[in-house]
Write a protein that holds these residues in place. Sequence first.
Motif, PDB file in Angstrom:
ATOM      1  N   GLN A   1       8.181  18.785   4.934  1.00 59.22           N
ATOM      2  CA  GLN A   1       6.926  18.027   4.871  1.00 59.22           C
ATOM      3  C   GLN A   1       5.828  18.837   4.190  1.00 59.22           C
ATOM      4  O   GLN A   1       5.087  18.313   3.359  1.00 59.22           O
ATOM      5  CB  GLN A   1       6.445  17.672   6.278  1.00 59.22           C
ATOM      6  CG  GLN A   1       7.359  16.755   7.032  1.00 59.22           C
ATOM      7  CD  GLN A   1       7.261  15.325   6.562  1.00 59.22           C
ATOM      8  OE1 GLN A   1       6.724  15.053   5.491  1.00 59.22           O
ATOM      9  NE2 GLN A   1       7.784  14.412   7.333  1.00 59.22           N
TER      10      GLN A   1
ATOM     11  N   TYR B   1      -3.219   9.568   5.123  1.00 58.51           N
ATOM     12  CA  TYR B   1      -2.668  10.558   4.196  1.00 58.51           C
ATOM     13  C   TYR B   1      -1.153  10.546   4.189  1.00 58.51           C
ATOM     14  O   TYR B   1      -0.510  10.556   5.242  1.00 58.51           O
ATOM     15  CB  TYR B   1      -3.175  11.950   4.607  1.00 58.51           C
ATOM     16  CG  TYR B   1      -2.603  13.063   3.775  1.00 58.51           C
ATOM     17  CD1 TYR B   1      -3.055  13.283   2.484  1.00 58.51           C
ATOM     18  CD2 TYR B   1      -1.613  13.890   4.286  1.00 58.51           C
ATOM     19  CE1 TYR B   1      -2.533  14.306   1.717  1.00 58.51           C
ATOM     20  CE2 TYR B   1      -1.087  14.920   3.527  1.00 58.51           C
ATOM     21  CZ  TYR B   1      -1.540  15.121   2.242  1.00 58.51           C
ATOM     22  OH  TYR B   1      -1.020  16.137   1.486  1.00 58.51           O
TER      23      TYR B   1
ATOM     24  N   ASN C   1       0.799  -1.238   0.000  1.00 55.37           N
ATOM     25  CA  ASN C   1       0.000   0.000   0.000  1.00 55.37           C
ATOM     26  C   ASN C   1       0.830   1.286   0.000  1.00 55.37           C
ATOM     27  O   ASN C   1       0.439   2.304   0.549  1.00 55.37           O
ATOM     28  CB  ASN C   1      -1.103  -0.018   1.073  1.00 55.37           C
ATOM     29  CG  ASN C   1      -0.625   0.265   2.502  1.00 55.37           C
ATOM     30  OD1 ASN C   1       0.224   1.124   2.714  1.00 55.37           O
ATOM     31  ND2 ASN C   1      -1.173  -0.441   3.447  1.00 55.37           N
ATOM     32  N   GLU C   2       1.923   1.242  -0.606  1.00 56.84           N
ATOM     33  CA  GLU C   2       2.784   2.390  -0.891  1.00 56.84           C
ATOM     34  C   GLU C   2       3.166   3.218   0.310  1.00 56.84           C
ATOM     35  O   GLU C   2       4.262   3.709   0.406  1.00 56.84           O
ATOM     36  CB  GLU C   2       2.107   3.314  -1.920  1.00 56.84           C
ATOM     37  CG  GLU C   2       2.015   2.671  -3.264  1.00 56.84           C
ATOM     38  CD  GLU C   2       1.511   3.636  -4.285  1.00 56.84           C
ATOM     39  OE1 GLU C   2       0.283   3.713  -4.413  1.00 56.84           O
ATOM     40  OE2 GLU C   2       2.309   4.291  -4.937  1.00 56.84           O
ATOM     41  N   GLY C   3       2.258   3.384   1.223  1.00 55.34           N
ATOM     42  CA  GLY C   3       2.537   4.314   2.294  1.00 55.34           C
ATOM     43  C   GLY C   3       2.996   3.611   3.545  1.00 55.34           C
ATOM     44  O   GLY C   3       4.147   3.244   3.684  1.00 55.34           O
ATOM     45  N   ARG C   4       2.044   3.412   4.435  1.00 57.13           N
ATOM     46  CA  ARG C   4       2.422   3.038   5.767  1.00 57.13           C
ATOM     47  C   ARG C   4       2.748   1.558   5.925  1.00 57.13           C
ATOM     48  O   ARG C   4       3.245   1.115   6.937  1.00 57.13           O
ATOM     49  CB  ARG C   4       1.290   3.427   6.711  1.00 57.13           C
ATOM     50  CG  ARG C   4       1.686   3.437   8.118  1.00 57.13           C
ATOM     51  CD  ARG C   4       0.965   4.528   8.849  1.00 57.13           C
ATOM     52  NE  ARG C   4       1.508   5.827   8.518  1.00 57.13           N
ATOM     53  CZ  ARG C   4       1.026   6.947   8.987  1.00 57.13           C
ATOM     54  NH1 ARG C   4      -0.007   6.935   9.760  1.00 57.13           N
ATOM     55  NH2 ARG C   4       1.556   8.096   8.668  1.00 57.13           N
TER      56      ARG C   4
ATOM     57  N   GLU D   1       8.224   8.445  -5.073  1.00 60.87           N
ATOM     58  CA  GLU D   1       7.206   9.298  -5.690  1.00 60.87           C
ATOM     59  C   GLU D   1       7.777  10.592  -6.249  1.00 60.87           C
ATOM     60  O   GLU D   1       7.320  11.085  -7.268  1.00 60.87           O
ATOM     61  CB  GLU D   1       6.129   9.661  -4.659  1.00 60.87           C
ATOM     62  CG  GLU D   1       5.230   8.524  -4.258  1.00 60.87           C
ATOM     63  CD  GLU D   1       4.302   8.107  -5.389  1.00 60.87           C
ATOM     64  OE1 GLU D   1       3.910   8.988  -6.182  1.00 60.87           O
ATOM     65  OE2 GLU D   1       4.006   6.909  -5.478  1.00 60.87           O
ATOM     66  N   ARG D   2       8.713  11.172  -5.528  1.00 57.33           N
ATOM     67  CA  ARG D   2       9.094  12.550  -5.840  1.00 57.33           C
ATOM     68  C   ARG D   2      10.511  12.731  -6.357  1.00 57.33           C
ATOM     69  O   ARG D   2      10.864  13.821  -6.799  1.00 57.33           O
ATOM     70  CB  ARG D   2       8.910  13.422  -4.589  1.00 57.33           C
ATOM     71  CG  ARG D   2       7.475  13.538  -4.130  1.00 57.33           C
ATOM     72  CD  ARG D   2       6.653  14.328  -5.126  1.00 57.33           C
ATOM     73  NE  ARG D   2       5.227  14.221  -4.865  1.00 57.33           N
ATOM     74  CZ  ARG D   2       4.562  14.994  -4.025  1.00 57.33           C
ATOM     75  NH1 ARG D   2       5.188  15.917  -3.361  1.00 57.33           N
ATOM     76  NH2 ARG D   2       3.270  14.828  -3.857  1.00 57.33           N
TER      77      ARG D   2
ATOM     78  N   SER E   1       9.397   5.619   0.392  1.00 54.39           N
ATOM     79  CA  SER E   1       8.211   5.748  -0.462  1.00 54.39           C
ATOM     80  C   SER E   1       8.117   7.158  -1.018  1.00 54.39           C
ATOM     81  O   SER E   1       7.730   7.369  -2.168  1.00 54.39           O
ATOM     82  CB  SER E   1       6.944   5.446   0.339  1.00 54.39           C
ATOM     83  OG  SER E   1       7.141   4.327   1.149  1.00 54.39           O
ATOM     84  N   LEU E   2       8.485   8.118  -0.199  1.00 55.26           N
ATOM     85  CA  LEU E   2       8.450   9.513  -0.657  1.00 55.26           C
ATOM     86  C   LEU E   2       9.391   9.707  -1.835  1.00 55.26           C
ATOM     87  O   LEU E   2       9.041  10.320  -2.841  1.00 55.26           O
ATOM     88  CB  LEU E   2       8.846  10.426   0.504  1.00 55.26           C
ATOM     89  CG  LEU E   2       8.760  11.932   0.246  1.00 55.26           C
ATOM     90  CD1 LEU E   2       8.424  12.628   1.551  1.00 55.26           C
ATOM     91  CD2 LEU E   2      10.038  12.523  -0.295  1.00 55.26           C
TER      92      LEU E   2
ATOM     93  N   VAL F   1       6.455  19.203   0.474  1.00 48.60           N
ATOM     94  CA  VAL F   1       6.093  17.973  -0.241  1.00 48.60           C
ATOM     95  C   VAL F   1       4.582  17.903  -0.407  1.00 48.60           C
ATOM     96  O   VAL F   1       4.067  17.629  -1.495  1.00 48.60           O
ATOM     97  CB  VAL F   1       6.601  16.733   0.533  1.00 48.60           C
ATOM     98  CG1 VAL F   1       6.003  15.455  -0.047  1.00 48.60           C
ATOM     99  CG2 VAL F   1       8.117  16.669   0.485  1.00 48.60           C
ATOM    100  N   ALA F   2       3.859  18.185   0.688  1.00 56.20           N
ATOM    101  CA  ALA F   2       2.398  18.112   0.633  1.00 56.20           C
ATOM    102  C   ALA F   2       1.844  19.076  -0.412  1.00 56.20           C
ATOM    103  O   ALA F   2       0.881  18.777  -1.101  1.00 56.20           O
ATOM    104  CB  ALA F   2       1.808  18.420   2.004  1.00 56.20           C
TER     105      ALA F   2
ATOM    106  N   PRO G   1       9.387  10.819   7.872  1.00 57.98           N
ATOM    107  CA  PRO G   1       8.716   9.519   7.992  1.00 57.98           C
ATOM    108  C   PRO G   1       8.438   8.922   6.615  1.00 57.98           C
ATOM    109  O   PRO G   1       7.975   9.611   5.716  1.00 57.98           O
ATOM    110  CB  PRO G   1       7.399   9.875   8.696  1.00 57.98           C
ATOM    111  CG  PRO G   1       7.593  11.233   9.274  1.00 57.98           C
ATOM    112  CD  PRO G   1       8.603  11.925   8.412  1.00 57.98           C
ATOM    113  N   GLY G   2       8.754   7.655   6.477  1.00 58.38           N
ATOM    114  CA  GLY G   2       8.468   6.963   5.223  1.00 58.38           C
ATOM    115  C   GLY G   2       9.246   7.488   4.041  1.00 58.38           C
ATOM    116  O   GLY G   2       8.741   7.568   2.923  1.00 58.38           O
TER     117      GLY G   2
ATOM    118  N   PRO H   1       1.875  12.811   2.381  1.00 59.95           N
ATOM    119  CA  PRO H   1       2.022  14.044   1.595  1.00 59.95           C
ATOM    120  C   PRO H   1       2.483  13.794   0.167  1.00 59.95           C
ATOM    121  O   PRO H   1       2.093  14.500  -0.747  1.00 59.95           O
ATOM    122  CB  PRO H   1       3.049  14.856   2.380  1.00 59.95           C
ATOM    123  CG  PRO H   1       3.493  14.027   3.509  1.00 59.95           C
ATOM    124  CD  PRO H   1       2.570  12.881   3.658  1.00 59.95           C
ATOM    125  N   TYR H   2       3.311  12.770  -0.025  1.00 68.92           N
ATOM    126  CA  TYR H   2       3.846  12.554  -1.361  1.00 68.92           C
ATOM    127  C   TYR H   2       2.844  11.839  -2.268  1.00 68.92           C
ATOM    128  O   TYR H   2       3.037  11.764  -3.474  1.00 68.92           O
ATOM    129  CB  TYR H   2       5.164  11.771  -1.300  1.00 68.92           C
ATOM    130  CG  TYR H   2       5.109  10.532  -0.438  1.00 68.92           C
ATOM    131  CD1 TYR H   2       4.672   9.327  -0.940  1.00 68.92           C
ATOM    132  CD2 TYR H   2       5.490  10.595   0.901  1.00 68.92           C
ATOM    133  CE1 TYR H   2       4.618   8.209  -0.142  1.00 68.92           C
ATOM    134  CE2 TYR H   2       5.436   9.481   1.702  1.00 68.92           C
ATOM    135  CZ  TYR H   2       5.005   8.282   1.174  1.00 68.92           C
ATOM    136  OH  TYR H   2       4.930   7.185   1.974  1.00 68.92           O
TER     137      TYR H   2
END
Lengths: 543, 342
Positions: free
Chosen positions: A141, B82, A35-38, A169-170, A165-166, A144-145, A161-162, B84-85
Amino acid sequence: MNRLLTETTISRRSLLMGGMGLGAFAVLGLAGCSNEGRGGGALTGNATVALPTYVPYDGVPMDIKGTDGVPDTMLKYPANPKKVTSGQPGDGEDVGIFGMTNTPVPPGADKNAYWQELHERLGFALTIALTPAGDFSDRFQTTVAGDRLPDIFEMFPGDVPGLPSLLEERATDLTEYLSGDAVKKYPFLANIPTESWQSCVFNGKIFAVPVPRGPAQSGVFYARQDWFEAEGIDPNVTSAEEFYDLCKELSGGNTWALGRVPLGHIRQMFEIPNGWSEDGGKLTSANLHERQQEALELGRRLVADGFVHPDGVPATQPQRKTWLVNGTIRMLDDTFSAWPDFSNYPIDENFRLAVAAPPLAEGGGTAGIHLGAPVQNITSISKKSAGRVEALLDVINYLAAPFGSEEHLFRTYGVEGVHHELDGTDPVLTDKGRTEIQLGLKYVVEGPWVNFQAGDPDVAQAEHDAQAAVVPTAVANPVQGLFSETASRKGGQIGEKLASVESDILAGRKPVTAWADGAKAWAKGGGDKIRDEYQTALAERQG
Amino acid sequence: MTAVEEPRTGRAGTLRPKSGGRGSGSRTPSGTGPQPVRRRQSWWQRLVRDRAVLLLALPGMAVIIVFQYLALGGNVIAFQDYQPYLGIGRSLWVGFENFQILFSGDPEFLSALRNTLVITLLQTVFVFPAPIILALLLHSLVSNRVRQIVQSVLYLPHFLSWVIVVAVFQQVLGGAGLLNNFLRSHGWEPIDIIGNSDAFYALITSQVIWKDTGWATILFLAVLAGIDKSLYEASAVDGASRWRQTWHITLPGMRPIIIMLLILKLGDSLSVGFEQLILQQQAVGLGVSDVLDTYVYNQGVLGGFWGVAAAVGLVKGLIGLALVLVANKTAHAFGEEGVYRA
C-alpha cells in the motif's frame, strides 16, 4: 503483524473478509465504474475475456499423476534435466521486482554467487525488493502511495482494498498477450491451470499472472508421526471430544499439544462451510453458521485448559514450526505446501509428519477439509513498463519453467557443487544454497504445484497419500472466482473486527456468545451486501 | 532537545535570578539593572552579524522544512477520499466527511481514544517522574567511577529497538518464558503476564521505564551538575539535612527543565508508543491495546480508509499543539520560562 504467517497460510483476515481467500476476484468485473475509487459500480454482464488456453507441459513424465484435484508427485528429480528455453529472456534491459519472501533475506547481489549466476543467465540485472510476506500488504500500500512500484510487482489480491481500480491505474492490461491462444507464445504460462487464471481477471481484463496452488494450499492438521509412533498414540481421533482428550494427553510440563488453536480444523469438524455455503443460488456466510459457537467453545477450552502453547498467539508460524520440530508442541495446522518447508528446519533423521483428517464432531466419520484458494498470490506488470510488456512476459515465462527442466533446477536449487549436491539425481541444498537462493522468485510465478522433496522420496509419497485421502472430498468455497465490490472495499475492515472478537473469545476475554453479536455486526456492516453481490455474480456465472 | 542546550538551563541553578523583569514583554532587552538602551539593529544588520551561525543552521533547517513542514501538506488527504493509486491530485474531495468519525460514536474510535488517555495518564504519573528520581539517586552517589558504570548500564536499553525489547520481555516473562518454564518445571503454577490483558498496562509501563529511564536522566544530571555547590555548603552550615537540601535547593534548581519537559510531553501525550503497542496487540486483543496511532495505522494503511485515518491523525496533532501552547502560557503565568517565549 503475523497476518500472513507462512507461504500459503491464508490470512485469517482474508478468510473472514467474506471467505474469499486470496483469489476470489475474478471474471465478473465492474463495467460502470463510478468515481474511480470507492464507488460501487454495477456488476454488469459476464466478462467476455477468454482465459489463457491451458496447454499442459508434458516434457517431464510425473512419477505419480494426481487425480481428483490431487497435485502430481515426483519421488526423484529427473536425471539430466534439459533446457527448455533458448537464448536469453527479455530485452537485455534491467528488470525490477517488488516481491515477498518467507525466508531470511539473502546476501546482496555482489556477495551472492547464485544471484550473479542468475544475472549471467538472464543477460541483465534483476533487482528484487523483498518484503516478508506478513508485512507485504502494508508495504504494498505504501509503495503504491509513493508511486514506487517497479516493472514487476506481486500482491495478495484479497488484501488490497479496491484492487481492480488500482490495477487499472498502475498495471498493464495483459489481455491481448495472454487471452485465449495468445498465451501459447509463453508456453510455461500456458502450463498454468485455467482455474488459477480466474483470480487474475479484473474488470474483464487479464491484469496479472498467477502463482497457482489450489489443493496444495489447503489448510491441514499436522502431527509428529515419529513421536506418536514411538509413544504408541494414535493422532487420528473420531470426535471433537476425543480430540480434546488427545490434546489433554499430550500436554504437560513444558510441552503442549498445539502451537495455536487450529480453528480451521475445528470448524471442519463442526462442518462449518468454507467461507460460504450455497443452496439453490442462495449464499450464506460461514460467519453466520449455527455451529460457530460450538467450534469456538472447543477452541476456548483448549486454551483455558492449557493445551495450547502459551505464547502461541503472538508467535509467528516459523516459530511454531520450530516448536513442532523441537518437540515443544506435538501438532500444528498449516497448509500442504508447508510440508517441504520443514526440511529448512533443524530436523533429525526420524522426523516424520502425518496429516490427521478432521473427524465429525459427533463422531461417525470424517469431515471434508476446506479446499485452498487457487492462487498463492498474483503478479502484475507496471503500467510504466507497458512498452516492454512482451519482454517482461518473456522473463516471467522463463521464471515459470516447469519442474524437471534445467531452468527450474537452477532457479530452485542453484548450481551443482555450490548450492546443491546430488543425492542420486536429487539436488539437496547446501547451507550456501539455502541462504543464497532465497530471492523469492517462486512468488513471481510458478508452474503447477508438484509434491517433491529432494533426497527424501518418503516425504513426497506421504504428502501424496495424505492429499489422496483428503483432497477429493475437500469442500470448495462457492464464491471462489467471483467478485464483490464491497468485499474488496470493506471486507478487510469488517473481517478484522470479527477476527478481533474471535481472538477475544479464544483468549477468554469475551464469552463465546459474543460471536453471534460480532457476526451480526459483520453482516450489517457489509457482510449482507457482500452476500448479495456474490449472489448476483453467482447467478450471472450460472446462467 | 535544542532548547535544552541553550545556556538558559545552565543558569537555572541560580534560583530564578531575574524573574522580575519578565512580565514586561519581549521588546525590552532582558536584564535587571538600568542598562544603556541599545539601538535595535535592522533585520539586515542582524542577518549579516549572525551569518556564520545562520549558515551552520541551514542544512538542519532544510531537513526540517522538507521532512516536517512540506510533509504537513500531506494532511490534505484528511479532506479527501484518498486512494493511493490516484494520488492526492486525483482523489475525490470530500470536505469534512472524514471527521465525522470523531463525533459519530464509533466504538472502535472511542475505545482507541480511551486507551490512549489511560496510557497517557499512566505514563505521566509513573514514567515521567522516574528519570528525575533516578537522576537524584545517581547524583547522590559519591564515587564517580561507580556512577559512570551505573549510568552506562542504565543507558544501554535505550539503544535497543522495540522489537528487541518486546522479544526480551517475551523470553523472560512469556507463557513459555524463563520465569514460567522455571515455575512449571518445579510444579508451581505459571503466572500469566504477557498474554494477560489485565496486566497489559503495567507491562507496557514497565517496559517504557526499563527502556528509557536511564537515557532520560541525562538532561536532569546535566542540570544537577549546574547547581551552585556553594548553595549546598551554605545550607549545610545552616544545619539543613539532605532531604531539606533536596527540597529547597535541588528541586527548585530542576524546576525549569521539569516544566519544560512536561510541556513537551503534553505535546505528544496522545502518541503513546506505536511500535511498542502494535508489536504486542495480538497477544492481548484490541480492547485494551488499540490506541489512536494503531487505530490510524489499522484503518489507513491496512483497511484502506486513508482519509479517515489522516483526519484522526490530524486532529490528534492539533490537540497536541493546543496542549503545548496552553501549557506554555500557563507556565508563563506562573513566572516560569516554559519552552519558549513569543
